[in-house]
Design a protein around this motif. Structure first.
Motif, mmCIF file in Angstrom:
data_model
loop_
_atom_site.group_PDB
_atom_site.id
_atom_site.type_symbol
_atom_site.label_atom_id
_atom_site.label_comp_id
_atom_site.label_asym_id
_atom_site.label_seq_id
_atom_site.Cartn_x
_atom_site.Cartn_y
_atom_site.Cartn_z
ATOM 1 N N ASP A 159 31.700 46.786 40.970
ATOM 2 C CA ASP A 159 31.723 46.464 42.390
ATOM 3 C C ASP A 159 32.634 45.267 42.660
ATOM 4 O O ASP A 159 33.116 44.600 41.742
ATOM 5 C CB ASP A 159 30.297 46.196 42.892
ATOM 6 N N LYS A 160 32.826 44.967 43.944
ATOM 7 C CA LYS A 160 33.800 43.949 44.351
ATOM 8 C C LYS A 160 33.468 42.558 43.813
ATOM 9 O O LYS A 160 32.311 42.179 43.678
ATOM 10 C CB LYS A 160 33.885 43.903 45.877
ATOM 11 N N ASN A 161 34.530 41.824 43.557
ATOM 12 C CA ASN A 161 34.473 40.407 43.176
ATOM 13 C C ASN A 161 33.738 40.170 41.855
ATOM 14 O O ASN A 161 33.311 39.048 41.574
ATOM 15 C CB ASN A 161 33.810 39.556 44.276
ATOM 16 N N ALA A 162 33.547 41.217 41.063
ATOM 17 C CA ALA A 162 32.886 41.041 39.772
ATOM 18 C C ALA A 162 33.775 40.261 38.819
ATOM 19 O O ALA A 162 35.007 40.404 38.831
ATOM 20 C CB ALA A 162 32.527 42.404 39.170
ATOM 21 N N CYS A 163 33.150 39.436 38.008
ATOM 22 C CA CYS A 163 33.863 38.612 37.036
ATOM 23 C C CYS A 163 33.517 39.115 35.635
ATOM 24 O O CYS A 163 32.437 38.829 35.113
ATOM 25 C CB CYS A 163 33.458 37.151 37.174
ATOM 26 N N ILE A 164 34.422 39.877 35.055
ATOM 27 C CA ILE A 164 34.212 40.424 33.711
ATOM 28 C C ILE A 164 34.954 39.555 32.718
ATOM 29 O O ILE A 164 36.173 39.387 32.825
ATOM 30 C CB ILE A 164 34.728 41.880 33.611
ATOM 31 N N GLY A 165 34.251 38.998 31.753
ATOM 32 C CA GLY A 165 34.862 38.069 30.804
ATOM 33 C C GLY A 165 35.785 38.744 29.793
ATOM 34 O O GLY A 165 36.063 39.940 29.876
ATOM 35 N N THR A 166 36.259 37.973 28.831
ATOM 36 C CA THR A 166 37.136 38.504 27.785
ATOM 37 C C THR A 166 36.301 39.189 26.701
ATOM 38 O O THR A 166 35.135 38.845 26.480
ATOM 39 C CB THR A 166 37.970 37.385 27.157
ATOM 40 N N ASN A 167 36.922 40.173 26.043
ATOM 41 C CA ASN A 167 36.280 40.886 24.924
ATOM 42 C C ASN A 167 34.932 41.503 25.306
ATOM 43 O O ASN A 167 34.012 41.590 24.483
ATOM 44 C CB ASN A 167 36.100 39.949 23.718
#
Length: 433
Positions: A385-393
């Motif tokens: 969904d919008k504005n989600a912050c998915i980290g590295t790895n």
């Protein structure tokens, strides 16, 4: 067909529990669709393309974003549409009626005083969560030609899905004489009809021997007013009011034998979006110059793709994609994907804004994870969904093949095996879902 004397009423639906968590912070008609649209754009655009410019949208839950979208998108002033408007009507408590909307008919009943102020001949009742393209002018012409009191748009369907719908039977004049809500077993068999009477070929009629209501109706003005005033205990058009008056009124069927999808569940929503990438011809296309789907115009820059491999996908405006692989996916506006990512069979809704460079690179920022998809992350069969912050790895792959799971405190749900990352959620670096 002259549609000047038609008032359209779009029903925004209830709390949208089957579409949760996509409806956690927005009304069902405001759910984003196909990278840049919202569900409400479908019925509103169908109205505009059918020369119907008096449009009300009835809603009850989380209507702020829907109000904002409609206000910024559909302004008819100064463009030649007489009395043209698209206006949201939210549920309200009054001294006469302290209750919220109890159903489709009750929602219309509570605003009947307003609808009656318009000098129109027909009321067109639509749903806000269907994906289809229809010329309502043909629908209304059929209504008038048959001198119907009520006309229901129907879809021919096969036995496999028939028990999920409200089904109908007709007499020789295509007048609807019997209704059955989601029948099964012998009750289902009894609802078979000869669909050649509606114009299907014998081969099509054999494959699709049932007719299902699409939840789309045309009422004569005086008929709807009479029914809503005298049936005050009945709250739903499809289940109560229309079946209850079949013996008294001429209720006709209008065949719609084209693509139509009820986007009522997370799985149906996911499938409908991913089907847009189908080649060579998707079941529904936004690329129709004569009957476009309208939405809010944004002054976004072109999408930038740096050394990317993108196949069978749709990408909205204003995206920044770096050295990544994307297959069979839909990316919404302002999506950001960092290098080394592998995304497949996924719907990413994008972002409402661009995060400032300083904020994205500030280790002391509250979220610590920038908006978008972090480097070297893998996503399969998911909705972000919008504005989600998915980290590295990060790996969003449903590694345990879970069908249903409520992990809202961790920023995601799993519905029908589809991982749905919540709006504004933060998925830390190295997370495996």
């Amino acid at each position: 067909m002259n549609t000047d004397r038609v008032l359209a009423i779009i029903l925004g639906g209830g709390a949208g529990t089957r579409l949760y968590p996509l409806t956690k912070l927005r009304a069902k008609p405001a759910v984003p669709l196909a990278g840049k649209y919202r569900l409400i754009d479908i019925p509103v655009s169908n109205c505009i393309n059918s020369d119907i410019f008096k449009i009300y949208v009835l809603t009850q839950f989380n209507s702020a974003s829907l109000n904002r979208h409609i206000g910024r998108t559909y302004s008819f002033s100064g463009v030649g549409f007489r009395d043209g408007f698209v206006e949201v009507l939210a549920a309200q408590q009054t001294q006469e009626n302290p209750n919220w909307f109890q159903g489709t008919a009750d929602a219309v009943r509570q605003y009947l005083w307003l609808f009656q102020e318009w000098d129109v001949d027909e009321y067109l009742i639509l749903s806000g969560d269907h994906l289809y393209r229809m010329d309502y002018g043909d629908f209304i012409k059929h209504h008038k030609d048959t001198n119907a009191d009520i006309t229901i748009s129907v879809l021919p369907i096969g036995e496999k899905t028939a028990s999920s719908f409200g089904l109908m039977k007709m007499d020789d004049s295509n007048r609807i004489v019997d209704f059955s809500e989601k029948p099964k077993g012998d009750a289902l068999k009894q609802m078979q009809v000869d669909t050649t009477k509606l114009g299907l070929t014998p081969e099509e009629a054999k494959e699709k021997p049932y007719i299902a209501s699409m939840g789309i109706y045309v009422f004569k003005r005086e008929v709807m007013v009479d029914l809503l005033r005298r049936s005050t205990e009945q709250t739903d058009f499809g289940k109560e009011i229309i079946p209850g008056c079949a013996n008294e009124y001429n209720i006709q069927a209008y065949l719609f034998n084209d693509y139509w999808e009820d986007i009522g569940t997370v799985e149906a929503f996911y499938d409908a979006n991913l089907a847009l990438t189908q080649q060579p011809k998707p079941p529904f296309s936004f690329y129709d110059e004569k009957r476009p789907i309208y939405t809010r115009g944004r002054s976004l820059p072109p999408t930038k793709m740096l050394n990317c491999q993108i196949t069978d996908s749709m990408v909205g405006e204003g995206c920044i994609l770096k050295d990544c692989r994307i297959h069979h996916s839909v990316l919404g506006i302002r999506t950001r994907v960092e290098s080394g990512c592998d995304i497949q069979d996924t719907l990413i809704m994008g972002a409402d804004f661009y995060q400032p460079f300083v904020e994205r690179n500030d280790d002391h920022h509250n979220s610590k994870v920038p908006i978008g998809i972090g480097a070297n992350s893998t996503i399969r069969r998911a909705i972000v969904d919008k504005n989600a912050c998915i980290g590295t790895n990060v790996k969003i792959i449903n590694k345990d093949n879970v069908e249903e799971s409520n992990r809202e405190d961790e920023g995601f749900y799993i519905r029908s095996g589809i991982v749905t990352v919540l709006k504004n959620a933060v998925i830390p670096d190295g997370t495996v879902i």
